[in-house]
Write an enzyme that holds these catalytic residues in place. Structure first.
Site, PDB file in Angstrom:
ATOM      1  N   ARG A  72       0.156  -8.255  13.695  1.00  0.00           N
ATOM      2  CA  ARG A  72      -0.499  -7.136  12.768  1.00  0.00           C
ATOM      3  C   ARG A  72      -1.521  -7.944  11.695  1.00  0.00           C
ATOM      4  O   ARG A  72      -2.560  -7.143  11.599  1.00  0.00           O
ATOM      5  CB  ARG A  72       0.733  -6.570  12.161  1.00  0.00           C
ATOM      6  CG  ARG A  72       1.552  -5.617  13.054  1.00  0.00           C
ATOM      7  CD  ARG A  72       2.895  -5.149  12.637  1.00  0.00           C
ATOM      8  NE  ARG A  72       2.581  -4.317  11.502  1.00  0.00           N
ATOM      9  CZ  ARG A  72       3.541  -3.943  10.438  1.00  0.00           C
ATOM     10  NH1 ARG A  72       4.746  -4.685  10.401  1.00  0.00           N
ATOM     11  NH2 ARG A  72       3.365  -3.274   9.578  1.00  0.00           N
ATOM     12  N   LYS A 107       1.010  -1.283  -0.155  1.00  0.00           N
ATOM     13  CA  LYS A 107       0.179   0.121  -0.109  1.00  0.00           C
ATOM     14  C   LYS A 107       0.887   1.208   0.096  1.00  0.00           C
ATOM     15  O   LYS A 107       0.494   2.146  -0.656  1.00  0.00           O
ATOM     16  CB  LYS A 107      -0.883   0.042   1.409  1.00  0.00           C
ATOM     17  CG  LYS A 107      -2.061  -0.938   1.348  1.00  0.00           C
ATOM     18  CD  LYS A 107      -2.738  -0.609   2.528  1.00  0.00           C
ATOM     19  CE  LYS A 107      -2.154  -0.521   3.957  1.00  0.00           C
ATOM     20  NZ  LYS A 107      -1.681  -1.812   4.218  1.00  0.00           N
ATOM     21  N   ARG A 119      12.234  -2.150  10.780  1.00  0.00           N
ATOM     22  CA  ARG A 119      11.410  -1.506  11.537  1.00  0.00           C
ATOM     23  C   ARG A 119      11.197  -2.621  12.780  1.00  0.00           C
ATOM     24  O   ARG A 119      11.114  -3.889  12.301  1.00  0.00           O
ATOM     25  CB  ARG A 119       9.935  -1.420  11.014  1.00  0.00           C
ATOM     26  CG  ARG A 119       9.843  -0.008  10.353  1.00  0.00           C
ATOM     27  CD  ARG A 119       8.577   0.000   9.522  1.00  0.00           C
ATOM     28  NE  ARG A 119       7.281  -0.360  10.077  1.00  0.00           N
ATOM     29  CZ  ARG A 119       6.218  -0.322   9.598  1.00  0.00           C
ATOM     30  NH1 ARG A 119       6.134   0.237   8.195  1.00  0.00           N
ATOM     31  NH2 ARG A 119       5.163  -0.717  10.056  1.00  0.00           N
ATOM     32  N   ARG A 152      -8.651   2.476   9.803  1.00  0.00           N
ATOM     33  CA  ARG A 152      -8.166   1.002  10.431  1.00  0.00           C
ATOM     34  C   ARG A 152      -9.241   0.345  11.169  1.00  0.00           C
ATOM     35  O   ARG A 152      -8.898  -0.723  11.638  1.00  0.00           O
ATOM     36  CB  ARG A 152      -6.624   0.776  10.997  1.00  0.00           C
ATOM     37  CG  ARG A 152      -5.628   0.505  10.346  1.00  0.00           C
ATOM     38  CD  ARG A 152      -4.331   0.462  11.289  1.00  0.00           C
ATOM     39  NE  ARG A 152      -3.242  -0.233  10.773  1.00  0.00           N
ATOM     40  CZ  ARG A 152      -2.419   0.361  10.006  1.00  0.00           C
ATOM     41  NH1 ARG A 152      -2.319   1.446   9.469  1.00  0.00           N
ATOM     42  NH2 ARG A 152      -1.111  -0.461   9.756  1.00  0.00           N
TER      43      ARG A 152
HETATM   44  P1  AMP Z   1       1.756   1.006   9.017  1.00  0.00           P
HETATM   45  O1  AMP Z   1       3.096   1.703   8.785  1.00  0.00           O
HETATM   46  O2  AMP Z   1       0.415   1.478   8.320  1.00  0.00           O
HETATM   47  O3  AMP Z   1       1.932  -0.547   9.022  1.00  0.00           O
HETATM   48  O4  AMP Z   1       1.458   1.404  10.585  1.00  0.00           O
HETATM   49  C1  AMP Z   1       2.547   0.968  11.688  1.00  0.00           C
HETATM   50  C2  AMP Z   1       1.730   0.924  13.105  1.00  0.00           C
HETATM   51  O5  AMP Z   1       1.320   2.315  13.432  1.00  0.00           O
HETATM   52  C3  AMP Z   1       0.355  -0.082  13.282  1.00  0.00           C
HETATM   53  O6  AMP Z   1       0.764  -1.443  13.572  1.00  0.00           O
HETATM   54  C4  AMP Z   1      -0.295   0.726  14.396  1.00  0.00           C
HETATM   55  O7  AMP Z   1       0.295   0.354  15.604  1.00  0.00           O
HETATM   56  C5  AMP Z   1      -0.033   2.282  14.026  1.00  0.00           C
HETATM   57  N1  AMP Z   1      -1.146   2.923  13.246  1.00  0.00           N
HETATM   58  C6  AMP Z   1      -0.890   3.204  11.933  1.00  0.00           C
HETATM   59  N2  AMP Z   1      -2.087   3.860  11.467  1.00  0.00           N
HETATM   60  C7  AMP Z   1      -2.927   3.488  12.594  1.00  0.00           C
HETATM   61  C8  AMP Z   1      -4.352   3.693  12.549  1.00  0.00           C
HETATM   62  N3  AMP Z   1      -5.007   4.287  11.442  1.00  0.00           N
HETATM   63  N4  AMP Z   1      -5.206   3.471  13.750  1.00  0.00           N
HETATM   64  C9  AMP Z   1      -4.256   2.891  14.831  1.00  0.00           C
HETATM   65  N5  AMP Z   1      -3.041   2.400  14.650  1.00  0.00           N
HETATM   66  C10 AMP Z   1      -2.352   2.876  13.442  1.00  0.00           C
END
Ligand code: AMP
Length: 212
Positions: free
Chosen positions: A168, A13, A157, A88
């Site tokens: 996740r 994405k 990460r 989310r």
């Molecule tokens: P991502 O980079 O989108 O995979 O996000 C990494 C982490 O950030 C996720 O596993 C959540 O812990 C947090 N996170 C990102 N976006 C959201 C969201 N919209 N709501 C809640 N947690 C989020």
């Protein structure tokens, strides 16, 4: 144009949302990137989010919704944006609908990939401090371990460790996947795109289905 990019973690994405945002000249708004910046800067939000993110759980709706609302109120988002990683949860989807009111979303791109492939991808993912993303096999930098764009060292990460990725994925299936039904029942056009294959071909498939 106001678009969402949906799909499991590791579907690509972020990579594709950046490309589509560049094509359209609108900002790419990724809540995961914003939260990682807050963690790196040691802000109050970052301190609250740090442990939750390291476990692969979701940061609380209130915090993320407030952060997103501030971001889309900025002038560069007036003509459109691509949301990546938000909403989310159903509560986030409802908050976004309320915030946008009559300015409806134009569509959602859903990038699908199987779980085993997701784990393979995420465990090979490397990022620089400015959040440029590579993969050791699929999208390697020109010099191993160094970002092509800014010369910074690439790292994995914390939440890309395999046991965190499994959590996740569970969180995704339970809390985020229901948004597909939420949006289709509200008449938002969802564009399914196969997330397997060459990055340029996936980008072209997204551009074709969005007609951009
Ligand atoms: P991502 O980079 O989108 O995979 O996000 C990494 C982490 O950030 C996720 O596993 C959540 O812990 C947090 N996170 C990102 N976006 C959201 C969201 N919209 N709501 C809640 N947690 C989020």
């Amino acid at each position: 144009m106001k678009l969402l990019f949906l799909g499991p973690p590791g579907a690509g994405k972020g990579t594709q949302a950046v490309r589509t945002a560049e094509r359209l000249g609108i900002p790419h708004i990724a809540t995961g990137n914003m939260l990682r910046e807050a963690v790196a800067a040691g802000t109050e939000l970052g301190l609250l989010a740090k442990e939750v993110m390291a476990r692969g759980d979701l940061v609380s709706d209130d915090l993320v919704i407030a952060m997103l609302e501030d971001r889309i109120a900025r002038p560069d988002a007036a003509t459109g944006f691509i949301l990546d990683g938000f909403p989310r949860t159903i509560a986030q989807g409802e908050a976004l609908a309320e915030r946008l009111g009559d300015e409806a979303l134009d569509g959602a791109v859903y990038i699908g990939v199987e779980d085993d492939e997701i784990v393979r991808r995420i465990s090979g993912r490397r990022t620089c401090p400015n959040q440029h993303v590579y993969h050791v096999d699929d999208n390697p930098p020109e010099v191993s371990g160094i970002c092509d764009v800014d010369g910074e060292a690439l790292v994995q990460r914390d939440d890309d460790a395999e046991h965190v990725v499994r959590n996740r994925l569970l969180v995704y299936r339970e809390q985020t996947e229901p948004l597909v039904e939420f949006y289709s029942s509200r008449g938002l056009r969802i564009h399914p795109v196969n997330g397997l294959g060459d990055l340029d071909e996936i980008e072209a498939a997204i551009a074709a289905t969005l007609d951009i």
